[in-house]
Design a protein around this motif. Structure first.
Motif, PDB file in Angstrom:
ATOM      1  N   GLN A   1      -0.285  -9.184  11.939  1.00  0.00           N
ATOM      2  CA  GLN A   1      -0.694  -7.794  12.085  1.00  0.00           C
ATOM      3  C   GLN A   1       0.524  -7.005  12.537  1.00  0.00           C
ATOM      4  OE1 GLN A   1      -4.082  -7.014  14.656  1.00  0.00           O
ATOM      5  NE2 GLN A   1      -4.342  -4.984  13.744  1.00  0.00           N
ATOM      6  N   GLY A   2       0.828  -5.901  11.844  1.00  0.00           N
ATOM      7  CA  GLY A   2       1.980  -5.110  12.257  1.00  0.00           C
ATOM      8  C   GLY A   2       2.529  -4.247  11.144  1.00  0.00           C
ATOM      9  N   ASP A   3       3.811  -3.931  11.297  1.00  0.00           N
ATOM     10  CA  ASP A   3       4.502  -2.975  10.436  1.00  0.00           C
ATOM     11  C   ASP A   3       5.394  -3.732   9.455  1.00  0.00           C
ATOM     12  OD1 ASP A   3       6.137  -1.032   9.374  1.00  0.00           O
ATOM     13  OD2 ASP A   3       6.807  -0.239  11.302  1.00  0.00           O
ATOM     14  N   ILE A   4       5.152  -3.560   8.169  1.00  0.00           N
ATOM     15  CA  ILE A   4       5.871  -4.332   7.145  1.00  0.00           C
ATOM     16  C   ILE A   4       7.371  -4.019   7.116  1.00  0.00           C
ATOM     17  CG2 ILE A   4       5.542  -2.758   5.168  1.00  0.00           C
ATOM     18  CD1 ILE A   4       4.757  -5.372   3.557  1.00  0.00           C
TER      19      ILE A   4
ATOM     20  N   ASN B   1       5.795  -2.363  -1.628  1.00  0.00           N
ATOM     21  CA  ASN B   1       5.328  -1.044  -1.205  1.00  0.00           C
ATOM     22  C   ASN B   1       4.118  -0.640  -2.031  1.00  0.00           C
ATOM     23  OD1 ASN B   1       5.114   1.566  -0.251  1.00  0.00           O
ATOM     24  ND2 ASN B   1       6.832   2.370  -1.464  1.00  0.00           N
ATOM     25  N   ALA B   2       3.098  -0.106  -1.347  1.00  0.00           N
ATOM     26  CA  ALA B   2       1.958   0.495  -2.051  1.00  0.00           C
ATOM     27  C   ALA B   2       2.331   1.951  -2.321  1.00  0.00           C
ATOM     28  CB  ALA B   2       0.696   0.391  -1.191  1.00  0.00           C
ATOM     29  N   ALA B   3       3.006   2.157  -3.441  1.00  0.00           N
ATOM     30  CA  ALA B   3       3.562   3.471  -3.778  1.00  0.00           C
ATOM     31  C   ALA B   3       2.539   4.292  -4.561  1.00  0.00           C
ATOM     32  CB  ALA B   3       4.834   3.275  -4.605  1.00  0.00           C
TER      33      ALA B   3
ATOM     34  N   SER C   1       2.286   9.102   2.134  1.00  0.00           N
ATOM     35  CA  SER C   1       1.868   8.770   3.494  1.00  0.00           C
ATOM     36  C   SER C   1       1.645   7.261   3.590  1.00  0.00           C
ATOM     37  CB  SER C   1       0.600   9.542   3.839  1.00  0.00           C
ATOM     38  OG  SER C   1      -0.380   9.250   2.883  1.00  0.00           O
ATOM     39  N   GLY C   2       1.092   6.810   4.689  1.00  0.00           N
ATOM     40  CA  GLY C   2       0.766   5.398   4.851  1.00  0.00           C
ATOM     41  C   GLY C   2       1.991   4.508   4.787  1.00  0.00           C
ATOM     42  N   VAL C   3       1.819   3.346   4.173  1.00  0.00           N
ATOM     43  CA  VAL C   3       2.907   2.360   4.149  1.00  0.00           C
ATOM     44  C   VAL C   3       4.111   2.881   3.347  1.00  0.00           C
ATOM     45  CG1 VAL C   3       2.021   1.007   2.174  1.00  0.00           C
ATOM     46  CG2 VAL C   3       3.386  -0.104   3.940  1.00  0.00           C
ATOM     47  N   ASP C   4       3.845   3.659   2.316  1.00  0.00           N
ATOM     48  CA  ASP C   4       4.898   4.260   1.491  1.00  0.00           C
ATOM     49  C   ASP C   4       5.825   5.133   2.355  1.00  0.00           C
ATOM     50  OD1 ASP C   4       6.255   4.973  -0.818  1.00  0.00           O
ATOM     51  OD2 ASP C   4       4.698   6.318  -1.568  1.00  0.00           O
ATOM     52  N   GLY C   5       5.217   6.002   3.159  1.00  0.00           N
ATOM     53  CA  GLY C   5       5.990   6.865   4.050  1.00  0.00           C
ATOM     54  C   GLY C   5       6.792   6.054   5.059  1.00  0.00           C
ATOM     55  N   ALA C   6       6.162   5.012   5.596  1.00  0.00           N
ATOM     56  CA  ALA C   6       6.830   4.166   6.605  1.00  0.00           C
ATOM     57  C   ALA C   6       8.054   3.475   6.007  1.00  0.00           C
ATOM     58  CB  ALA C   6       5.845   3.146   7.159  1.00  0.00           C
ATOM     59  N   ILE C   7       7.934   2.990   4.768  1.00  0.00           N
ATOM     60  CA  ILE C   7       9.039   2.277   4.112  1.00  0.00           C
ATOM     61  C   ILE C   7      10.202   3.231   3.831  1.00  0.00           C
ATOM     62  CG2 ILE C   7       9.710   1.174   1.907  1.00  0.00           C
ATOM     63  CD1 ILE C   7       7.002  -0.377   2.104  1.00  0.00           C
TER      64      ILE C   7
ATOM     65  N   PHE D   1       3.507  -8.676   1.657  1.00  0.00           N
ATOM     66  CA  PHE D   1       2.646  -7.674   1.020  1.00  0.00           C
ATOM     67  C   PHE D   1       1.877  -6.873   2.064  1.00  0.00           C
ATOM     68  CE2 PHE D   1       2.833 -10.767  -2.494  1.00  0.00           C
ATOM     69  CZ  PHE D   1       2.908  -9.938  -3.613  1.00  0.00           C
ATOM     70  N   PRO D   2       1.734  -5.564   1.855  1.00  0.00           N
ATOM     71  CA  PRO D   2       0.751  -4.798   2.629  1.00  0.00           C
ATOM     72  C   PRO D   2      -0.605  -4.952   1.924  1.00  0.00           C
ATOM     73  CG  PRO D   2       1.843  -3.327   1.109  1.00  0.00           C
ATOM     74  CD  PRO D   2       2.401  -4.717   0.836  1.00  0.00           C
ATOM     75  N   ASN D   3      -1.640  -4.364   2.452  1.00  0.00           N
ATOM     76  CA  ASN D   3      -2.974  -4.469   1.836  1.00  0.00           C
ATOM     77  C   ASN D   3      -3.123  -3.321   0.837  1.00  0.00           C
ATOM     78  OD1 ASN D   3      -3.787  -5.147   5.191  1.00  0.00           O
ATOM     79  ND2 ASN D   3      -3.599  -6.714   3.620  1.00  0.00           N
ATOM     80  N   ILE D   4      -2.549  -3.553  -0.347  1.00  0.00           N
ATOM     81  CA  ILE D   4      -2.453  -2.532  -1.394  1.00  0.00           C
ATOM     82  C   ILE D   4      -3.822  -1.916  -1.715  1.00  0.00           C
ATOM     83  CG2 ILE D   4      -1.788  -2.107  -3.819  1.00  0.00           C
ATOM     84  CD1 ILE D   4       0.017  -4.689  -3.520  1.00  0.00           C
ATOM     85  N   SER D   5      -3.849  -0.602  -1.811  1.00  0.00           N
ATOM     86  CA  SER D   5      -5.042   0.189  -2.201  1.00  0.00           C
ATOM     87  C   SER D   5      -6.143   0.284  -1.144  1.00  0.00           C
ATOM     88  CB  SER D   5      -5.676  -0.323  -3.509  1.00  0.00           C
ATOM     89  OG  SER D   5      -4.963   0.158  -4.617  1.00  0.00           O
ATOM     90  N   THR D   6      -5.985  -0.400  -0.004  1.00  0.00           N
ATOM     91  CA  THR D   6      -7.099  -0.387   0.961  1.00  0.00           C
ATOM     92  C   THR D   6      -7.003   0.738   1.992  1.00  0.00           C
ATOM     93  OG1 THR D   6      -6.125  -1.868   2.619  1.00  0.00           O
ATOM     94  CG2 THR D   6      -7.283  -2.893   0.773  1.00  0.00           C
ATOM     95  N   GLY D   7      -6.001   1.608   1.862  1.00  0.00           N
ATOM     96  CA  GLY D   7      -5.880   2.761   2.744  1.00  0.00           C
ATOM     97  C   GLY D   7      -6.504   3.970   2.082  1.00  0.00           C
ATOM     98  N   ILE D   8      -5.655   4.918   1.740  1.00  0.00           N
ATOM     99  CA  ILE D   8      -6.121   6.168   1.134  1.00  0.00           C
ATOM    100  C   ILE D   8      -6.860   5.923  -0.190  1.00  0.00           C
ATOM    101  CG2 ILE D   8      -5.311   8.373   0.153  1.00  0.00           C
ATOM    102  CD1 ILE D   8      -2.878   7.992   2.131  1.00  0.00           C
ATOM    103  N   TYR D   9      -6.503   4.838  -0.881  1.00  0.00           N
ATOM    104  CA  TYR D   9      -7.102   4.568  -2.187  1.00  0.00           C
ATOM    105  C   TYR D   9      -8.467   3.875  -2.105  1.00  0.00           C
ATOM    106  CZ  TYR D   9      -2.834   6.077  -4.638  1.00  0.00           C
ATOM    107  OH  TYR D   9      -1.783   6.799  -5.145  1.00  0.00           O
ATOM    108  N   LYS D  10      -8.890   3.511  -0.873  1.00  0.00           N
ATOM    109  CA  LYS D  10     -10.293   3.123  -0.601  1.00  0.00           C
ATOM    110  C   LYS D  10     -10.839   1.898  -1.347  1.00  0.00           C
ATOM    111  CE  LYS D  10     -11.946   6.610   2.132  1.00  0.00           C
ATOM    112  NZ  LYS D  10     -10.683   7.143   2.597  1.00  0.00           N
TER     113      LYS D  10
ATOM    114  N   CYS E   1      -0.856  -7.074   7.740  1.00  0.00           N
ATOM    115  CA  CYS E   1      -2.015  -6.198   7.884  1.00  0.00           C
ATOM    116  C   CYS E   1      -1.761  -5.206   9.006  1.00  0.00           C
ATOM    117  CB  CYS E   1      -3.256  -7.025   8.196  1.00  0.00           C
ATOM    118  SG  CYS E   1      -3.594  -8.273   6.932  1.00  0.00           S
ATOM    119  N   TYR E   2      -2.077  -3.970   8.742  1.00  0.00           N
ATOM    120  CA  TYR E   2      -1.836  -2.910   9.722  1.00  0.00           C
ATOM    121  C   TYR E   2      -3.068  -2.732  10.598  1.00  0.00           C
ATOM    122  CZ  TYR E   2       0.674   1.335  11.100  1.00  0.00           C
ATOM    123  OH  TYR E   2       1.374   2.291  11.774  1.00  0.00           O
ATOM    124  N   ASP E   3      -4.224  -2.818   9.980  1.00  0.00           N
ATOM    125  CA  ASP E   3      -5.470  -2.623  10.745  1.00  0.00           C
ATOM    126  C   ASP E   3      -6.147  -3.957  11.026  1.00  0.00           C
ATOM    127  OD1 ASP E   3      -7.851  -2.856   8.544  1.00  0.00           O
ATOM    128  OD2 ASP E   3      -6.074  -1.928   7.659  1.00  0.00           O
ATOM    129  N   SER E   4      -6.944  -3.953  12.104  1.00  0.00           N
ATOM    130  CA  SER E   4      -7.597  -5.189  12.562  1.00  0.00           C
ATOM    131  C   SER E   4      -8.609  -5.719  11.557  1.00  0.00           C
ATOM    132  CB  SER E   4      -8.324  -4.944  13.876  1.00  0.00           C
ATOM    133  OG  SER E   4      -7.431  -4.420  14.801  1.00  0.00           O
TER     134      SER E   4
END
Ligand code: ADP
Length: 167
Positions: free
Chosen positions: A7-10, A20-22, A30-36, A117-126, A153-156
């Protein structure tokens, strides 16, 4: 292949490739894209701009590659996950599978032995998190040549899902 979950920051993970989930524009977001882009510096965005000029961005389910800029990885593979829409579930599952599959293929082409890998599509893309986790794990498992896969994974909720599915 060793598969693990943290759990943390990629952007902090030292592996050959981070994914990157671009979005299709490749111009950050925003999200992981912005962080990268923030942690990796302008070099990554400059390379994305060149790719955009050459091929007009990145289609959903496809991948492009840049260097890692200031990040502790060698490369960033940018992939564009699907925006979830219940009525198109079957088609979108295939698109998300492509994101993981094409990322693994391109990483191996570059002789990478480790990938995060981050959890692609599970943020803003729902995209539903459990279904996304099942797709992610089953798709990467097909690539025995890769030595190490880390799901960051960023969220619990995602973290607990992956821990459960990988145990
Ligand atoms: P998408 O548009 O593909 O849904 P998001 O960036 O909104 O992309 O979310 C993808 C996943 O990345 C989400 O699970 C989100 O919690 C997670 N995330 C956000 N920031 C980071 C980060 N710095 N490191 C790893 N994962 C992150």
């Amino acid at each position: 292949m060793e598969i693990s979950v943290v759990q943390g920051d990629i952007t902090k993970i030292a592996v050959d490739v981070i994914v990157n989930a671009a979005n299709t524009s490749l111009m950050g977001g925003s999200g992981v894209d912005g962080a990268i882009h923030k942690a990796g510096g302008p070099e990554i965005l400059e390379e994305c701009r060149k790719i955009r000029a050459r091929q007009g961005g990145c289609k959903t389910g496809e991948v492009v590659i840049t260097t890692g800029g200031k990040l502790p990885c060698k490369y960033v593979i940018h992939t564009v996950g699907p925006v979830w829409l219940e009525s198109k579930a079957d088609e979108l599952e295939k698109v998300l599978t492509n994101c993981y599959q094409k990322s693994m293929e391109l990483a191996l082409e570059k002789n990478a032995t480790s990938i995060a890998f981050p959890n692609i599509s599970t943020g803003i893309y729902k995209f539903p998190k459990e279904l996304a986790a099942e797709i992610a794990i089953s798709t990467v498992r097909k690539f025995a040549e890769m030595h190490e896969v880390i799901f960051v994974c960023y969220d619990s909720e995602n973290f607990n899902l992956y821990k459960q599915k990988l145990s």
